[in-house]
Design a protein around this motif. Structure first.
Motif, PDB file in Angstrom:
ATOM      1  N   ALA A 126       0.822  -1.214   0.000  1.00 51.10           N
ATOM      2  CA  ALA A 126       0.000   0.000   0.000  1.00 51.10           C
ATOM      3  C   ALA A 126       0.853   1.261   0.000  1.00 51.10           C
ATOM      4  O   ALA A 126       0.465   2.291  -0.542  1.00 51.10           O
ATOM      5  N   LYS A 127       2.029   1.180   0.620  1.00 55.68           N
ATOM      6  CA  LYS A 127       2.936   2.334   0.685  1.00 55.68           C
ATOM      7  C   LYS A 127       3.994   2.292  -0.406  1.00 55.68           C
ATOM      8  O   LYS A 127       4.858   3.167  -0.460  1.00 55.68           O
ATOM      9  N   ASP A 128       3.947   1.269  -1.249  1.00 51.86           N
ATOM     10  CA  ASP A 128       4.954   1.102  -2.304  1.00 51.86           C
ATOM     11  C   ASP A 128       6.356   1.214  -1.737  1.00 51.86           C
ATOM     12  O   ASP A 128       7.184   1.979  -2.230  1.00 51.86           O
ATOM     13  N   SER A 129       6.628   0.439  -0.700  1.00 49.16           N
ATOM     14  CA  SER A 129       7.948   0.537  -0.077  1.00 49.16           C
ATOM     15  C   SER A 129       8.512  -0.851   0.213  1.00 49.16           C
ATOM     16  O   SER A 129       7.771  -1.801   0.456  1.00 49.16           O
ATOM     17  N   VAL A 130       9.850  -0.935   0.143  1.00 47.65           N
ATOM     18  CA  VAL A 130      10.584  -2.151   0.473  1.00 47.65           C
ATOM     19  C   VAL A 130      11.703  -1.777   1.435  1.00 47.65           C
ATOM     20  O   VAL A 130      12.436  -0.808   1.204  1.00 47.65           O
ATOM     21  N   PHE A 131      11.811  -2.534   2.506  1.00 49.30           N
ATOM     22  CA  PHE A 131      12.873  -2.349   3.498  1.00 49.30           C
ATOM     23  C   PHE A 131      13.683  -3.641   3.499  1.00 49.30           C
ATOM     24  O   PHE A 131      13.128  -4.731   3.644  1.00 49.30           O
ATOM     25  N   ILE A 132      15.010  -3.533   3.319  1.00 54.27           N
ATOM     26  CA  ILE A 132      15.833  -4.739   3.238  1.00 54.27           C
ATOM     27  C   ILE A 132      17.150  -4.514   3.968  1.00 54.27           C
ATOM     28  O   ILE A 132      17.724  -3.418   3.928  1.00 54.27           O
ATOM     29  N   THR A 133      17.618  -5.536   4.680  1.00 54.47           N
ATOM     30  CA  THR A 133      18.853  -5.425   5.458  1.00 54.47           C
ATOM     31  C   THR A 133      19.567  -6.779   5.440  1.00 54.47           C
ATOM     32  O   THR A 133      19.153  -7.699   4.751  1.00 54.47           O
ATOM     33  N   LYS A 134      20.671  -6.860   6.196  1.00 55.86           N
ATOM     34  CA  LYS A 134      21.517  -8.055   6.263  1.00 55.86           C
ATOM     35  C   LYS A 134      22.144  -8.331   4.898  1.00 55.86           C
ATOM     36  O   LYS A 134      21.602  -9.080   4.094  1.00 55.86           O
TER      37      LYS A 134
END
Length: 600
Positions: free
Chosen positions: A283-291
């Motif tokens: 819905a927010k058109d967002s991706v959070f990625i780590t490691k």
């Protein structure tokens, strides 16, 4: 034999007799019938029952009640066939209706055919033929069946089994679950009707209006629309594809998370993101990625790689923004960079390298490491750095360094460093290669001048309003504009402490020279162990082949004999049969179970 022994023997015999009596199977009982017919053509131990005008035939056996319009009872086999508007009830939980039922009291196996409807508290099963094992409390079909559960939707399959004790269905072959929000297809689906929990085995897809999920093993909660997927799992939505060793999905929140070996592909902006933990908010058109996060901007000639502790991609497909923060680095074949954070706008083609002042532990003074770009043999630093790409050509176009621009390159032979500094720097690219640099305002230069034999002529230290540097065929051509002052000093006459400008900071050891170098100073990381879903346990055969053959044999009894027997029925019985056929054709209201019970 003494008296005590005789009493013991007598008691043992009594217990044995009682035990044998308790184990004796219960016989089928006809509680009510309108008419009873014996036909020598059928056999002495075969009886036909026909309903009355008031109620259906009522049959009872060991906790099961059955109603029908006509029944044939095989006394020797303790086996019954029921015809027309058959109703079967087991306790308060199982109700079944069909056109035909056969039932063995010895094996407690039942077979139903013709518009079969099995109703339990949470769902309704419809099929053409159904086998029912009362000993195991399992029902089975191997022609197309359909299960309807209000909160989950409709499930169809070629083969299915219902485990009544666990409220569990196992669907096999061409399994389709249709819900207003999505459609699920799989090879095998284990479905628990009381909880709405589903377990998927084999290639499976869940397709909604804006998402498509694929996995080869997974779990889906149809009550709250959440799922957990393993083995070649991926999610597609909003022109993004998310792949990971394990995926979690929450439809109501438009949220997904992934763990281990994650790849997020943006098909519109031609970018790829990798890492080992990701969260996606549709819905927010967002991706959070780590490691070990890595963002790749795919270009035809030379892709750009960005690595940081954390990557965040936001915005609609036509205007995506990538943010990399905490020890951000970038790399392409002829250029690399480093900063506290990197901000890339895919629509405008602007990439910003930004640093923040950091305070040393226990001290009050700030330690500032400026963002840095390496190109060929040159190191460029400044308070902030901008890279501007041509989004149409997918090529780098301009480099801008704001405030305290500083270029350093090592002398080709000696230990000295060529240096240019000024207020601003503007660089131009051609075919993705930096070929022209202008240092503007308060420009200064320290340059080791050499002849064609690479012999040192002297060290040039000058000031000017602007300095231009071109790269042509491996050579640097330096031009000073509006020179204020300057002089070439012999190396012996140029003091060591004057050979570096204030703010000199050679950082070659930080330079990434490959994609692997982007991760060189990362904290050691081990992939977490994923707790997977158990393999499907193969089910036992529903019935033995002999039972199946016997049931087929019973269905193949000579219909002519049955018709002859019906022709010999009394006139009143024939009238009842005609009325029964009228009920079957829905010309009269169907009899009610409650009414039948009351009249019995």
């Amino acid at each position: 034999m003494n008296l005590v022994f005789r009493y013991i023997l007598l008691i043992a015999c009594c217990f044995s007799t009682l035990h044998s009596y308790s184990q004796k199977p219960k016989k089928i009982k006809i509680e009510y019938s309108g008419f009873t017919v014996k036909d020598s053509l059928k056999g002495e131990n075969i009886t036909t029952f026909v309903r009355s005008d008031q109620a259906q035939i009522h049959i009872v056996h060991d906790g099961v009640d059955m109603w029908c319009d006509k029944a044939i009872y095989y006394q020797n086999e303790d086996f019954i066939e029921a015809f027309s508007d058959v109703i079967v009830k087991q306790g308060d939980t199982i109700n079944m209706t069909s056109k035909y039922v056969e039932y063995s009291a010895i094996t407690k196996m039942a077979f139903a055919a013709g518009d079969v409807v099995l109703t339990e508290p949470q769902s309704v099963l419809t099929t053409d033929t159904l086998y029912f094992d009362r000993t195991k409390q399992e029902a089975y079909y191997r022609t197309t069946g359909k299960v309807v559960r209000d909160s989950s939707g409709t499930i169809t399959s070629q083969v299915g089994r219902y485990y009544m004790n666990n409220s569990k269905y196992r669907f096999l072959k061409d399994v389709v679950l249709v819900n207003p929000e999505y459609t699920l297809n799989t090879n095998q689906l284990d479905f628990y009707s009381d909880t709405g929990h589903s377990y998927l085995y084999g290639p499976s897809t869940i397709v909604g209006d804006s998402s498509k999920i694929y996995c080869e093993r997974g779990f889906y909660n149809t009550n709250n629309d959440t799922g957990y997927f393993l083995k070649n799992s991926k999610i597609n939505y909003n022109n993004r594809e998310v792949i990971g060793d394990s995926l979690y999905f929450d439809r109501s929140r438009s949220f997904a998370s992934a763990t281990n070996n994650i790849v997020v592909t943006d098909t519109i902006n031609k970018s790829i993101i990798k890492g080992h933990y990701a969260e996606v908010f549709r819905a927010k058109d967002s991706v959070f990625i780590t490691k070990r996060a890595l963002a790749i901007t795919v270009q035809e000639k030379d892709s750009i790689y960005i690595h940081a502790d954390t990557l965040m991609i936001t915005g609609k497909p036509e205007h995506r923004i990538t943010r990399a923060f905490y020890n951000a680095k970038m790399y392409k074949s002829d250029m690399s960079g480093k900063a506290d954070s990197i901000h890339a706008d895919h629509k405008s083609g602007l990439t910003q390298l930004i640093n923040l002042k950091r305070f040393s532990t226990g001290d009050d003074y700030a330690i500032e490491r400026k963002p840095v770009i390496w190109n060929l043999g040159n190191q460029m630093t400044g308070d902030s750095i901008h890279l501007i790409s041509n989004v149409v050509k997918e090529e780098l176009d301009t480099l801008k360094v704001f405030n305290n621009a500083f270029i350093i390159s090592k002398d080709t032979i000696g230990d000295g460093f060529n240096q240019i500094k000024g207020q601003r720097l503007i660089g131009l690219f051609e075919n993705n290669e930096l070929n022209n640099i202008d240092i503007i305002k308060n420009a200064e230069i320290i340059f080791y001048s050499r002849n064609d034999e690479d012999s040192l002529i002297g060290i040039n230290k000058s000031k000017s309003a602007k300095i231009n540097m071109k790269f042509e065929e491996g050579y640097k051509i330096v031009t000073l504009f509006n020179q204020v002052d300057g002089e070439i000093y012999p190396e012996s006459d140029f003091p060591e402490n004057a050979r570096k400008f204030r703010g000199f900071d050679w950082r070659e050891e930080e330079r990434p020279n490959s994609i692997e170098d982007l991760f060189s100073d990362d904290t050691p990381f081990e992939l977490p162990i994923i707790k997977g879903l158990d393999d499907s346990i193969p089910e036992e055969e529903f019935f033995d082949e002999a039972m199946f053959q016997r049931m087929d044999s019973a269905r193949e009894k000579d219909s002519d004999d049955i018709n002859k027997a019906e022709r010999n029925l009394p006139k009143s019985t024939k009238q009842i049969k005609a009325k029964r056929d009228a009920v079957k054709d829905q010309k009269l209201p169907k009899p009610l179970i409650n009414k039948t019970k009351k009249e019995n």
